[in-house]
Design a protein around this motif. Structure first.
Motif, mmCIF file in Angstrom:
data_model
loop_
_atom_site.group_PDB
_atom_site.id
_atom_site.type_symbol
_atom_site.label_atom_id
_atom_site.label_comp_id
_atom_site.label_asym_id
_atom_site.label_seq_id
_atom_site.Cartn_x
_atom_site.Cartn_y
_atom_site.Cartn_z
ATOM 1 N N MET A 50 46.415 33.059 32.359
ATOM 2 C CA MET A 50 45.151 33.468 33.003
ATOM 3 C C MET A 50 45.346 33.727 34.486
ATOM 4 O O MET A 50 44.428 33.585 35.279
ATOM 5 N N ARG A 51 46.565 34.051 34.859
ATOM 6 C CA ARG A 51 46.847 34.262 36.276
ATOM 7 C C ARG A 51 46.004 35.407 36.849
ATOM 8 O O ARG A 51 45.617 35.369 37.996
ATOM 9 N N TYR A 52 45.773 36.426 36.005
ATOM 10 C CA TYR A 52 45.153 37.641 36.532
ATOM 11 C C TYR A 52 43.700 37.443 36.954
ATOM 12 O O TYR A 52 43.127 38.289 37.591
ATOM 13 N N VAL A 53 43.089 36.327 36.572
ATOM 14 C CA VAL A 53 41.732 36.100 37.043
ATOM 15 C C VAL A 53 41.700 34.995 38.106
ATOM 16 O O VAL A 53 40.650 34.552 38.524
ATOM 17 N N GLN A 54 42.892 34.582 38.541
ATOM 18 C CA GLN A 54 42.988 33.532 39.561
ATOM 19 C C GLN A 54 42.176 33.881 40.804
ATOM 20 O O GLN A 54 41.519 33.028 41.379
ATOM 21 N N PHE A 55 42.218 35.162 41.168
ATOM 22 C CA PHE A 55 41.564 35.556 42.416
ATOM 23 C C PHE A 55 40.049 35.341 42.356
ATOM 24 O O PHE A 55 39.386 35.221 43.371
ATOM 25 N N MET A 56 39.508 35.248 41.143
ATOM 26 C CA MET A 56 38.052 35.089 41.038
ATOM 27 C C MET A 56 37.593 33.729 41.552
ATOM 28 O O MET A 56 36.421 33.521 41.807
ATOM 29 N N LYS A 57 38.522 32.780 41.613
ATOM 30 C CA LYS A 57 38.141 31.467 42.116
ATOM 31 C C LYS A 57 37.958 31.483 43.627
ATOM 32 O O LYS A 57 37.338 30.607 44.193
ATOM 33 N N HIS A 58 38.539 32.496 44.242
ATOM 34 C CA HIS A 58 38.501 32.547 45.687
ATOM 35 C C HIS A 58 37.074 32.763 46.198
ATOM 36 O O HIS A 58 36.322 33.544 45.632
ATOM 37 N N PRO A 59 36.718 32.027 47.264
ATOM 38 C CA PRO A 59 35.348 32.176 47.778
ATOM 39 C C PRO A 59 35.022 33.608 48.208
ATOM 40 O O PRO A 59 33.867 34.025 48.162
ATOM 41 N N ALA B 35 31.679 41.556 44.956
ATOM 42 C CA ALA B 35 32.933 41.863 44.294
ATOM 43 C C ALA B 35 32.765 41.737 42.782
ATOM 44 O O ALA B 35 33.305 42.547 42.024
ATOM 45 N N ARG B 36 32.004 40.748 42.369
ATOM 46 C CA ARG B 36 31.818 40.556 40.940
ATOM 47 C C ARG B 36 31.087 41.750 40.332
ATOM 48 O O ARG B 36 31.463 42.257 39.283
ATOM 49 N N ILE B 37 30.035 42.188 41.029
ATOM 50 C CA ILE B 37 29.294 43.346 40.528
ATOM 51 C C ILE B 37 30.215 44.549 40.431
ATOM 52 O O ILE B 37 30.198 45.301 39.455
ATOM 53 N N SER B 38 31.085 44.718 41.439
ATOM 54 C CA SER B 38 32.006 45.856 41.431
ATOM 55 C C SER B 38 32.928 45.785 40.219
ATOM 56 O O SER B 38 33.186 46.792 39.564
ATOM 57 N N VAL B 39 33.426 44.578 39.943
ATOM 58 C CA VAL B 39 34.338 44.434 38.808
ATOM 59 C C VAL B 39 33.619 44.768 37.504
ATOM 60 O O VAL B 39 34.134 45.490 36.656
ATOM 61 N N ILE B 40 32.382 44.239 37.370
ATOM 62 C CA ILE B 40 31.624 44.508 36.150
ATOM 63 C C ILE B 40 31.388 46.008 35.996
ATOM 64 O O ILE B 40 31.665 46.596 34.944
ATOM 65 N N ALA B 41 30.901 46.640 37.081
ATOM 66 C CA ALA B 41 30.610 48.080 37.024
ATOM 67 C C ALA B 41 31.889 48.863 36.773
ATOM 68 O O ALA B 41 31.918 49.798 35.961
ATOM 69 N N GLY B 42 32.986 48.459 37.443
ATOM 70 C CA GLY B 42 34.251 49.148 37.277
ATOM 71 C C GLY B 42 34.748 49.080 35.844
ATOM 72 O O GLY B 42 35.149 50.082 35.261
ATOM 73 N N LEU B 43 34.667 47.870 35.276
ATOM 74 C CA LEU B 43 35.100 47.678 33.894
ATOM 75 C C LEU B 43 34.303 48.571 32.954
ATOM 76 O O LEU B 43 34.855 49.280 32.112
ATOM 77 N N ALA B 44 32.960 48.522 33.114
ATOM 78 C CA ALA B 44 32.084 49.232 32.187
ATOM 79 C C ALA B 44 32.237 50.741 32.346
ATOM 80 O O ALA B 44 32.518 51.450 31.377
ATOM 81 N N LEU B 45 32.078 51.221 33.579
ATOM 82 C CA LEU B 45 32.112 52.662 33.791
ATOM 83 C C LEU B 45 33.514 53.204 33.569
ATOM 84 O O LEU B 45 33.700 54.285 33.002
ATOM 85 N N GLY B 46 34.517 52.412 33.982
ATOM 86 C CA GLY B 46 35.896 52.816 33.750
ATOM 87 C C GLY B 46 36.178 52.956 32.263
ATOM 88 O O GLY B 46 36.783 53.935 31.813
ATOM 89 N N LEU C 55 35.147 34.696 31.716
ATOM 90 C CA LEU C 55 36.461 34.434 32.303
ATOM 91 C C LEU C 55 36.348 33.473 33.473
ATOM 92 O O LEU C 55 37.166 32.579 33.638
ATOM 93 N N GLN C 56 35.295 33.662 34.268
ATOM 94 C CA GLN C 56 35.119 32.774 35.424
ATOM 95 C C GLN C 56 34.862 31.346 34.968
ATOM 96 O O GLN C 56 35.377 30.397 35.524
ATOM 97 N N LYS C 57 34.028 31.222 33.914
ATOM 98 C CA LYS C 57 33.721 29.909 33.378
ATOM 99 C C LYS C 57 34.995 29.248 32.880
ATOM 100 O O LYS C 57 35.247 28.068 33.115
ATOM 101 N N ARG C 58 35.800 30.035 32.183
ATOM 102 C CA ARG C 58 37.052 29.535 31.651
ATOM 103 C C ARG C 58 37.959 29.069 32.780
ATOM 104 O O ARG C 58 38.619 28.046 32.709
ATOM 105 N N GLN C 59 37.949 29.867 33.849
ATOM 106 C CA GLN C 59 38.764 29.567 35.009
ATOM 107 C C GLN C 59 38.361 28.242 35.630
ATOM 108 O O GLN C 59 39.188 27.474 36.083
ATOM 109 N N ARG C 60 37.049 27.992 35.626
ATOM 110 C CA ARG C 60 36.559 26.730 36.187
ATOM 111 C C ARG C 60 36.783 25.574 35.230
ATOM 112 O O ARG C 60 36.434 24.446 35.543
#
Lengths: 496, 350
Positions: free
Chosen positions: B1-10, B16-27, B342-347
């Motif tokens: 789960m390294r690739y979502v490590q950055f999501m823990k960062h303040p 940024a989260r909205i961007s990721v969601i929109a990017g994932l969906a629209l992409g 993923l964030q929940k899992r990360q926590r």
């Protein structure tokens, strides 16, 4: 056998463990003690592969190993006996015994179970369902399952909580035997007597660090000093005179829920009383408390609180408080902040702002010494602080406090402090009823002892007029000579 | 789960989260279109032209935004109380029926304004009662609100068909195209050339404000949340979980019913079999995408409304089916659930 070197763990900004090292040797029992929130549970979770560590190393027979999941721990022969048995209540004893085994061989397992049970002096009916067993018996079954599964390092978390005296003796005998056979045992406990009588070495954790490591024989004073920042002051229980006014009255109350249910319970608790409910787990104490709190309607019989009959025998009211044993699952609201808890517990406050209840919450945090701030959520608190929070939520007008295991999972200091608060809270016109598996606690805190056996009140006596001997006999079903009234004696003779 | 490590960062802030969601969906949707040989840019332009690039089209967007916002507000109440109000479609339908009950009467002897006000109150009550019925089934009959709600949706759909083809049928011929139009003075007034009634916009905004206050700044809102988090513990705080849940259902259903009422009074001016237009189900997606929070709801409703309005142009301009809007909406929700999961899992909560 297993060595932990410089283990650290942080949850976000919270440092739960810092540079903890200890080793569990084959053929020895190693005690782990510490105050609530000292890091014991986290350490055990790391050892069993439930939580990953943030730093440090785990060595098994000198080799570095990684424990990323519970199956890894099993592979290295690490088995844990949890405080709450981690079994499948709906399955049979035999099925539970076989759980986790690669091969499906019921015949072989049945023979193995019989052999192991005989060796340890445990008695099981392989086809009974586990939900019919007592906590102590479920623990014995878990122990056998772990040994059968090849566990060479056994971790026990507060194993004597909620089990009978006899089961405790059986457990200790089993542990000594396992030690002689070369197993390594880690014993997490609050009870220093257990540590004294069982352990060869002990590690004291405080605030996530190793505060002391000692060998047998232990210096009790040094141990206490290492556990606590300052030694707790002992207090003698106040013996308030019993008032006249009835607080809660049971009149032939019958229910059939729970293992034993409740059979024609008749009892009157008066103002000023502190009633301790004793008995084996599931003998009717928990059901009794739920009925008294108005959370469970009786199937027949009547219940009166403060002289008023409850409608349908049910109903919450603001002058009764109930503190459940499982604080987070039954008593608190995970995800809500302390401030929000205090708003809900207090009257008034129809419209809220960010400042509502802030002052009250701060005051409660100070008064009850809760380690947190108004915006901390309930699940972020440690067990002891959760109990303090529950205490701080009891409204002022409460006159009847009902509790299950009020000091479960608390260290000596927190337990003393809790009782101090409780005795203070119980005004002249109120009463406390609590259930506890700890007879010492009942003898020290209660003014009256009520013993349940198989859903019946088998002994009901002032604490001053009884002793350990009589109570433990009553718990195992032997009616004492002084205690039970004629009524109980008669019903015991009648065929059901 | 390294690739979502950055999501823990303040620094991984809400933006940024909205961007990721929109990017994932629209992409994801863009890639799908691209492999099918359709230009995602054309789609984007068509959708924008059909929704926000003309004032009149934007008015149409708002007529979708209004019922969507009302339904989403309603769902916030039930989700907070820990209830899955799948029956919201039926509540929209029931609100529409309740409003029609009054609006189709010609000889009521009331001023038009009073009739309209009463009709909308009635639609709130109708939707509320229909939802409360599901809540009652749960409390008294042990029927899970998901199954009860789903069942009641079918009942409501049957009822509306029976009314349109039976007692309320058009003079002479029963038709799936709905009942007779209401009298002109019983339409919520719209500016000339527009389909949007300003009154409806005001009602939706008031409903949103009321939801925000009730859920976020009252004891009642806290009690609803407590019920949703832990009913057992809530009882210890003197909260009656069954009653609180029922009330949350009634309010949520009332808001859905109001959406239905506005659909008949200011969009269609008659009762149609498909009066809910699926806005109830769409609102479920809105609230999930908002992660059950109040603040993002109006914006997400607007985005979804733009997609719905813009997609009408797709068959005309690009010969594509308008259901592409649903694909984009669905992709957004799945992406959001994925990121939150993923964030929940990360926590370490999963």
């Amino acid at each position: 056998m297993i060595e932990l070197a410089n283990i650290s763990k942080n949850f976000g900004k919270v440092q739960a463990l810092q540079g903890v090292s200890l080793s569990a040797e084959a053929g020895s029992i190693h005690g782990i003690v510490g105050e609530n929130g000292a890091g014991k549970s986290t350490l055990m979770k790391i050892l069993t592969g439930f939580t990953s560590r943030s730093g440090g190393e785990i060595l098994c027979r000198g080799k570095k190993i990684s424990l990323d999941r519970p199956s890894d721990a099993m592979r290295f022969g690490i088995g844990m006996l949890y405080q709450e048995p981690l079994d499948f209540p709906q399955l049979s004893v035999l099925e539970n015994f076989m759980a986790g085994e690669a091969a499906f061989a019921p015949g072989q397992a049945r023979a193995d179970l019989a052999r192991l049970a005989a060796a340890f002096g445990f008695v099981f009916h392989p086809d009974n369902r586990v939900e019919t067993l007592t906590v102590g018996e479920r623990q014995q079954l878990e122990l056998l399952r772990l040994i059968h599964g090849g566990a060479r390092l056994l971790i026990l978390d507060e194993p004597t909580t909620g089990i009978s005296e006899r089961q405790q003796e059986q457990l200790f005998a089993a542990l000594r035997r396992l030690k002689a056979d070369g197993a390594a045992i880690l014993l997490v406990s609050h009870k220093l007597e257990e540590i004294d009588s069982l352990c060869d070495t002990v590690t004291v954790l405080r605030h996530g660090r190793v505060a002391a490591a000692m060998r047998c024989p232990f210096d009790r004073q040094a141990l206490l000093q290492a556990m606590f920042d300052s030694l707790p002051e002992r207090l003698s229980p106040p013996q308030t005179a019993t008032g006249k006014e009835p607080v809660v009255e049971f009149d032939r109350v019958v229910v059939t829920v729970g293992r034993a249910g409740l059979h024609e319970a008749t009892i009157t608790v008066r103002t000023g009383e502190v009633v301790g409910l004793a008995g084996m787990d599931g003998s009717g104490q928990a059901v009794f408390l739920k009925i008294a709190g108005g959370f469970l309607p009786p199937e027949s019989g009547q219940i009166r609180r403060f002289g008023r009959t409850l409608p349908n025998g049910c109903g919450c009211s603001r002058d009764v408080a109930f503190l459940p044993a499982d604080r987070l699952a039954e008593g608190l609201l995970p995800g809500m902040t302390l401030r929000e808890h205090h708003i809900l517990a207090a009257r008034g406050h129809i419209f809220l702002s960010a400042a509502t209840g802030l002052a009250g919450s701060r005051r409660a945090i100070d008064d009850f010494n809760i380690k947190g701030h108004p915006e901390t959520t309930a699940e972020e608190l440690s067990g002891g602080n959760q109990q303090r929070l529950l205490l701080s939520l009891i409204p002022d007008e409460v006159r009847l406090i009902l509790m299950e295991n009020p000091t479960r999972g608390l260290d000596v200091q927190s337990a003393d402090w809790t009782w101090q608060q409780l005795h203070r809270r119980k005004a002249e016109d109120g009463a406390i009823i609590f259930a506890s598996p700890d007879l010492e606690e009942i003898m020290a805190q209660a003014t009256r002892v009520v013993v349940f056996y198989d859903g019946r009140i088998i002994l009901d006596t002032p604490t001053a007029a009884t002793d350990y001997h009589e109570i433990s006999r009553a718990i195992t079903g032997e009616a004492g000579t002084t205690g039970p009234s004629d009524e109980v004696g008669r019903s015991g003779l009648l065929p059901d | 789960m390294r690739y979502v490590q950055f999501m823990k960062h303040p620094l991984f802030s809400r933006f940024a989260r909205i961007s990721v969601i929109a990017g994932l969906a629209l992409g994801g949707v863009g890639l799908l279109l691209f492999t099918l040989g359709i230009s995602p840019v054309d789609i984007g332009v068509t959708l924008a032209r059909g929704s926000i690039l003309s004032l009149q089209k934007f008015g149409h967007v708002l007529t979708i935004w209004i019922p969507l916002l009302l339904c989403s507000c309603g769902l916030l109440f039930t989700f907070r109380a820990g209830l899955w109000n799948i029956g919201i479609e039926g509540q929209v339908v029931f609100g529409a029926i309740a409003a029609t009950l009054l609006l189709r009467e010609e000889n009521l002897g009331l001023p038009a304004a009073a009739t309209l006000i009463l009709a909308h109150i009635l639609s709130f009550i109708g939707g509320g009662l229909w939802a409360a019925f599901a809540g009652f089934l749960k409390n008294r009959g042990g029927v899970n609100e998901i199954f009860g709600g789903l069942g009641l949706n079918f009942v409501a759909q049957g009822l509306i068909l029976w009314l349109i083809l039976g007692p309320w049928k058009r003079a002479g011929v029963a038709s799936m195209s709905g009942t007779e139009m209401f009298a002109r003075e019983l339409w919520l007034s719209t500016p000339p050339g527009w389909r949007l009634a300003p009154a409806a916009l005001v009602i939706a905004c008031i409903a949103f404000a009321a939801t925000a206050v009730l859920l976020g700044a009252t004891r009642f809102g806290l009690q609803i949340r407590a019920t949703g988090i832990n009913p057992t513990a809530a009882r210890l705080f003197g909260i009656h979980p069954g009653r609180t849940g029922l009330l949350a259902m009634a309010i949520g259903g009332g808001l859905a019913g109001l959406a239905g009422g506005l659909q008949v009074s200011c969009v269609y001016h008659r009762l149609l079999p498909s009066i809910s237009s699926g806005y109830g189900y769409l609102a479920l997606l809105v609230v999930m995408l908002a992660h059950y929070r109040l603040r993002p709801v109006p914006a997400i409703c607007l985005f979804f409304a733009c997609l719905a309005a813009g997609s009408i142009q797709l068959p005309i301009v690009l010969k594509l089916d308008s259901s592409l809007a649903g694909v984009i909406q669905g992709a957004c929700v799945v992406s959001a659930l994925l990121v939150h999961g993923l964030q929940k899992r990360q926590r370490g909560e999963l």
